[in-house]
Each structure stands twice: as structure tokens, then as C-alpha cells.
Design an enzyme around this catalytic site. Structure first.
Site, PDB file in Angstrom:
ATOM      1  N   TRP A 130       1.036  -1.193  -0.007  1.00 51.70           N
ATOM      2  CA  TRP A 130       0.104   0.141  -0.070  1.00 51.70           C
ATOM      3  C   TRP A 130       0.985   1.422   0.132  1.00 51.70           C
ATOM      4  CZ3 TRP A 130      -1.917   2.807   4.822  1.00 51.70           C
ATOM      5  CH2 TRP A 130      -2.815   3.552   4.549  1.00 51.70           C
ATOM      6  N   ASP A 211      -0.725  -6.405   8.945  1.00 52.99           N
ATOM      7  CA  ASP A 211      -1.969  -5.480   8.561  1.00 52.99           C
ATOM      8  C   ASP A 211      -3.149  -6.284   7.835  1.00 52.99           C
ATOM      9  OD1 ASP A 211      -3.726  -3.547   7.508  1.00 52.99           O
ATOM     10  OD2 ASP A 211      -1.856  -2.303   6.721  1.00 52.99           O
ATOM     11  N   LYS A 246     -13.460  -1.404   5.401  1.00 51.30           N
ATOM     12  CA  LYS A 246     -13.764  -2.372   4.306  1.00 51.30           C
ATOM     13  C   LYS A 246     -14.953  -3.341   4.619  1.00 51.30           C
ATOM     14  CE  LYS A 246     -10.088  -0.291   3.031  1.00 51.30           C
ATOM     15  NZ  LYS A 246      -9.583   0.589   1.935  1.00 51.30           N
TER      16      LYS A 246
END
Ligand code: LMR
Length: 397
Positions: A130, A211, A246
């Protein structure tokens, strides 16, 4: 004094979102920022979230502060979701979890805590990752280095190269690992690879920093936590950062957590005190509204079941769209075999096209994606998939 500041380039992801919003073309298609979209191209509030929100607003009689570590019900619910309620680390009192402003806030709290525990500690980040991982973690004073992760030619995890690099890391160094739905490439570690990586961390004394921003969007809530749970059961120290952006669609509410597994319950108390102290120093307290919604859902059997079903629908749709896009591209006999997209998971995959082709898609076809050619699969639907496939085929000619 502000004249000394340097101009900043637009954000690699949110900058594209801004370009998309400014485009007046009615047929524009957004495959950029990682936000779930339904068949109508909308990002609706989940029904379970709406119900919980209504109940909370009706019952709420004060807006007084909650706590530096956030909502206690949220923290316990998230810890159970991450590790499973009977996990030995949880039962042994070795887990400390603090609510944070989104997963990014969780990364930041964890980053500062790691830097406080071991000044100038080195964190290995996957290449690619990311785009905000490195800049965000650098701000906490950590040293950042990358490890190879994705084999672009064969569209799979380059596990040998990854292990080759990490096998040279020193004891106490940290490895940032995508728990599932790798952002940006969509290629995840297999169970065998998690096992091998756990053994490597054991052998070399490395600390995993996982993560887990997409739990539930690959195979399922339990399945997607496999690696985090395995490492937390075998290693003395593990950091897990999670997000409710999300899987609960709470993007703008900024709900996430930083969770720390320590070697002993005594160390865990120190971690909680220090993580709280870090949070107090950065933002004092996280916002409550989104976390209160999550806590309500996680502790109410009916709402939880409804949320799990909604999540299942999102996941099923994403996996279906992957196959649909692959079929549509295959029908156009493109020079690239895109079948790998159906094997990857989560919101993202790389198309593997050039930056120039990505810019042509944007300028000529009003189709927006990150310049690395990362696409958000959720931006595809049955009405726009032919347009997307035609445009990709056109730029590949
Ligand atoms: C993304 O990768 O698109 C999302 O995680 C949104 C963001 O903050 O970058």
C-alpha cells in the site's frame, strides 16, 4: 515560515479519486480507491450498520469522553474477531488492543510503539505494498526497508525471494505482512507459506506486524485471520492492525485497532499503558461513533449474523466479478492472459499494463485506476464490464 515548505505531489491513490470526481463524463468508471461498490456503483451503508446506528443514537444520553484506548466493547469484540475467542494468547492475558482512528491510525500507534520499544527499529515492508505504508511508518521514526513479494511475470507471491531477504534480517527486526487481500496485488500467502514464515520468524527472532485491513473479504472472517492466529499462537510478540473501513463499510467513521501480543501478561500491561500514552500524544482519543456501532453489532447475535451475511455477499460478489472480468478479457483475445485475476483475492489486482496505458485509459476512456495499474475489482459491474474490457483491449493493441 511556511514558504519553506516543499510542494507535495498528489496522493498516489486519493489523488486519482480527486481526478475521478472532477471528470464530468457521465460514463466515467472508478477502479481507483479501495472502496466497495455495489452493482449500481454505490457504496451504501450496510443494513446491520444502519440498525446498530439507530439503536445507538436513540440510547445515547451523553457525548462525554470515552477513553484513550477507545470503546472497551469494541476492543474486546475486535480482539475476538482477530484471534478467535479461545486463542491461547487472549486467554493467557497477553493481548492488548486499542481502538484507533481507522487502520491508518492503528499503523501509526503501532509504529510509534515499536519505535519507542526499540529506537530506530527496522521494518521490512513488502514490495509492492500500500503506497502509504512507508511514508506513514517513517513518521514514527522507524527505519524502512522492502522485501520482494510479487512475481510480476508469473502473477504470484515470490516466496523464495521474500524468504531469501528476510532470512538475513536481524533478531528484533519487524516484518510488515498483509494478513489477507494483499493491497495492491491481491496475491496472498498460502497456509504452507504462513507456516514457513512463522518458522522463519521463530528462527531469526523477527516480530510480525500484520496489516489485516480486509478481514472477511478473501475467504471468510475465520479463514482470513489464519496467518495472524498462527503467528500469535507460536511467537512471543506479534502486532496486528485491523480496520472496519472495508468489512463494515465504515470508511469515513475512521474505525480501526492496533492489537499487540506480548510474551507475558506483565509485558502486555506495559504495552497497553504505552500504546495509550502514544495515542494520547497523537490524537488523545479516537472518535467513538463508528466503534460504538461495531461493538453493538459484534455483541448482538442477530445483528452480527446479518453483518456476516452482508460481508459474505460482498466477498461473493468480488470473487464473481474477478471471474467475469477474466472471461470478458479472454473473449477479446488480449495479448495478456488475465486469468490470474480470478485466482487473486480481495479488492485489488494489478492489470500488469504500463503507466502510459493506464493514463490512456483515464484520458481517452474515463476509466480511473492507480498508476501502478492496480484496479479495484469492486468498481466493476455487469453494466460497465464490457466497456472496461473493450478499453483494456484497445490500449493493449
Ligand atoms: C486503498 O488502498 O485504496 C484504500 O486503502 C484507501 C486508502 O486510504 O488508500
Amino acid at each position: 515560515m511556511f514558504e519553506t515548505l516543499k510542494p507535495m505531489p498528489p496522493d498516489a491513490i486519493l489523488g486519482i479519486m480527486t481526478l475521478f470526481r472532477a471528470d464530468k463524463d457521465p460514463g466515467k468508471i472508478d477502479l481507483s480507491v479501495g472502496v466497495y461498490q455495489d452493482e449500481q456503483g454505490l457504496t451504501p451503508v450496510l443494513a446491520s450498520v444502519k440498525r446498530a446506528e439507530k439503536a445507538i443514537i436513540e440510547a445515547q444520553d451523553s457525548k462525554t469522553y470515552v477513553a484513550i484506548a477507545g470503546n472497551a466493547g469494541f476492543n474486546s469484540g475486535i480482539a475476538e474477531l482477530l484471534y478467535g475467542k479461545d486463542h491461547p494468547a487472549l486467554k493467557g492475558g497477553r493481548v492488548a488492543t486499542v481502538q484507533t482512528p481507522g487502520g491508518s491510525g492503528g499503523l501509526s500507534v503501532a509504529g510509534h510503539l515499536l519505535a519507542r520499544s526499540k529506537p530506530n527499529a527496522r521494518v521490512y515492508v513488502s514490495d509492492p505494498s500500500w503506497p502509504n505504508h512507508i511514508p506513514l511508518l517513517k513518521m514514527s521514526g522507524l527505519e524502512l526497508e522492502t522485501y520482494p513479494y510479487y512475481d510480476y511475470a508469473h502473477h504470484r507471491v515470490d516466496f523464495d525471494a521474500m524468504v531469501g531477504k528476510l532470512d538475513k534480517a536481524k533478531a528484533g527486526e519487524i516484518v510488515l505482512i498483509h494478513g489477507c487481500c494483499h493491497n495492491p496485488c491481491g496475491a496472498d500467502l498460502s497456509r504452507e507459506q504462513w507456516e514457513a514464515l512463522t518458522q522463519l520468524c521463530e528462527r531469526r527472532g523477527l516480530v510480525p506486524f500484520i496489516d489485516l485491513a480486509y478481514q472477511g473479504l478473501s475467504e471468510g472472517l475465520e479463514e482470513d485471520a489464519y496467518g495472524a492466529r498462527l503467528m500469535a499462537s507460536r511467537l512471543p510478540e506479534v502486532v496486528v492492525v485491523s480496520s472496519c473501513s472495508k468489512n463494515l463499510g465504515l470508511y469515513r467513521e475512521r474505525v480501526g485497532a492496533a492489537s499487540f501480543v506480548s510474551a507475558t501478561p506483565e509485558a502486555s500491561k506495559l504495552v497497553l499503558a504505552n500504546a495509550s500514552n502514544v495515542a494520547r500524544g497523537i490524537y488523545s482519543m479516537p472518535p467513538d461513533h463508528g466503534a460504538a456501532i461495531v461493538s453493538y453489532i459484534l455483541h448482538d447475535a442477530g445483528l452480527r449474523a446479518q453483518w456476516v451475511k452482508e460481508l459474505e455477499e460482498m466477498r461473493g460478489r468480488l470473487n464473481g466479478l474477478r471471474k467475469l472480468l477474466v472471461d470478458k478479457l479472454a473473449a477479446r483475445k488480449t495479448p495478456i492472459d488475465f486469468s490470474f485475476i480470478a485466482k487473486e483475492r480481495g479488492m485489488f489486482s494489478f492489470l500488469g499494463i504500463t503507466k502510459e496505458q493506464v493514463i490512456r485509459l483515464r484520458d481517452e476512456f474515463h476509466i480511473y485506476m492507480v498508476e501502478s495499474s492496480r484496479v479495484n475489482i469492486a468498481g466493476i459491474n455487469h453494466s460497465n464490464v464490457d466497456t472496461v474490457a473493450d478499453a483494456i483491449a484497445a490500449v493493449l493493441k
